[in-house]
Design a protein around this motif. Structure first.
Motif: not given
Length: 460
Positions: A174-175, A178, A295, A297-298, A302
């Motif tokens: 997920l990180k 993006p 960003v 969210c990412a 992370s």
């Protein structure tokens, strides 16, 4: 490792994951790789482009140099894990080469690094969470959010290695996606006019590279993750080295391409003052003003992924030391493949430090502790690389393939230089205060070594 002339130990029984438990699973190569990549890439990547922009694009040269050093260190860890694939990583290697005291220093300094870093990660993650849900309006709301962000990864660890691996895999994907989207997408919006000067500061080329490197040095902390968890990795002699290299290379690709993409999409004069460079890049690429939310969210994903991995590592090194009588015996017990006491102690200490951060005001103690970890994190690297040099030099030369000896020697030398650079980049204050923390550890070692001696001689 036969090329050192020493007898490689067999796969260690004490580290075997409880195969009877459906909650415990050994990590395959993909999960081990995600552990390395996820622990290297925390939240710093989202601010790095703006941090090095004042030096100009010459900072990319610094990134390339550091990447070479990190890969050399990763290769050394792979070779060391092939020789001794037990949980504990640098602790195991330092103790095998130089005895209990060196091993304890590696374990002690690494343990301090992990729980202090967890508190710092959680506090930083709250800043990104605030973009999505306003929590910073009241300090106790922010504090509660930081504690929850630490507790969730801890619960995954308590549930067992099966769940730690699942969370790590999902979080890394997920990180990574993006960040890779910005890195690759940025190439289509790349404008060389945005790059600014190659050397934007008044420093000489060497000075500019060194100054940029000082900021970037700690971007690769975490390369040791697979080695520290070697006892939980399937076929560790083979997979620890591969996971370490693949994870480090994956992080390097994200770092280099991501920074280059931001450099090419955000005007240099704006980038220097930017507080959210990736958000600005997303806004330029896709329009609108939703870049900040995306960003955030990412970054949150992370950092939760990094917390998940670092929580496991925080318990692994004390576990290995406890097996040898150098940490309290409670740290040496596992449930579902995880040293649960180590995880619990880490969560408690990190939570107390987090609460202190929100109650102490501007005392600066929290910041000082985080600064200290920049030094304590490098002590195990230094001891591990010196251990590899010792193994190579002390090996029976007639049993060593000369070409391999030369190659491994060069890699160990580069990794040692990189580790020394990390120590130097910590700064005088961090080294000074970090050494004080190590001296406290000497007292703990004296106590544990005395207990170990009394047990060995049958005295109570």
């Amino acid at each position: 490792m036969h090329d050192t002339g020493t007898v490689a130990p067999s796969d260690p029984a004490p580290d075997q994951v409880d195969s009877q438990s459906r909650h415990a699973r050994r990590f395959g190569l993909p999960i081990a790789t995600c552990l390395v990549m996820g622990n290297i890439i925390g939240g710093g990547i989202f601010l790095l482009p703006a941090s090095v922009a004042p030096f100009g694009t010459i900072s990319l040269v610094a990134f390339a140099v550091l990447t070479a050093g990190a890969i050399a260190l990763a290769l050394v860890f792979g070779r060391l894990a092939e020789r001794d694939p037990r949980t504990g990583g640098p602790y195991v290697y330092a103790r095998a080469a130089f005895g209990d005291f060196a091993g304890f220093l590696a374990a002690w300094s690494y343990w301090i690094t992990t729980w202090v870093s967890n508190a710092a990660l959680a506090v930083a993650a709250v800043g990104y969470l605030d973009v999505l849900v306003p929590v910073n309006d009241h300090k106790w709301t922010a504090c509660l959010a930081a504690l929850v962000l630490q507790l969730l990864p801890a619960l995954a660890n308590f549930a067992g290695t099966r769940y730690v691996g699942a969370v790590q895999l999902v979080a890394t994907v997920l990180k990574f996606l993006p960040l890779l989207l910005v890195a690759v997408g940025g190439l289509f919006f790349f404008d060389s006019a945005n790059l600014g000067p190659f050397r934007a500061s008044d420093d000489s080329p060497v000075g500019a590279v060194s100054a940029a490197a000082a900021i970037l040095l700690f971007s690769y902390l975490g390369v040791e993750s697979a080695a520290v968890s070697a006892g939980e990795v399937r076929d560790p002699r083979r997979n620890v080295g591969r996971a370490t290299i693949l994870g480090t290379l994956g992080a390097a690709v994200v770092y280099l391409l991501g920074t280059l993409a931001v450099f090419g999409t955000v005007a240099h004069d704006k980038l220097i003052t930017s507080t959210a460079p990736f958000s600005d890049a997303v806004d330029v690429m896709f329009g609108g003003s939703w870049g900040g939310t995306a960003v955030a969210c990412a970054a949150l994903v992370s950092m939760v992924g990094a917390l998940n991995g670092w929580t496991l590592l925080s318990a692994q090194t004390p576990y290995a030391a406890a097996q040898d009588g150098l940490f309290p015996s409670a740290f040496g017990k596992k449930k579902r493949g995880v040293p649960t006491v180590g995880v619990l102690v880490t969560v408690v200490l990190a939570s107390l430090l987090t609460v202190y951060n929100y109650t102490a005001g501007s005392g600066g103690v929290f910041e000082s502790l985080v600064l200290i970890t920049t030094f304590t994190a490098t002590v195990p690297y230094l001891l591990a690389t010196v251990a590899q040099i010792y193994f190579l030099i002390s090996g029976q030369r007639e049993r060593v393939h000369r070409g391999r000896l030369v190659r491994d020697g060069i890699l160990a030398g580069v990794a040692f230089a990189f580790s020394m650079w990390l120590v130097a980049g910590s700064g005088y204050a961090a080294v000074y205060q970090g050494v004080l923390f190590l001296f406290v550890g000497v007292l703990v070692y004296a106590w544990m070594a005395a207990r170990k001696q009394r047990t060995a001689t049958g005295r109570h």
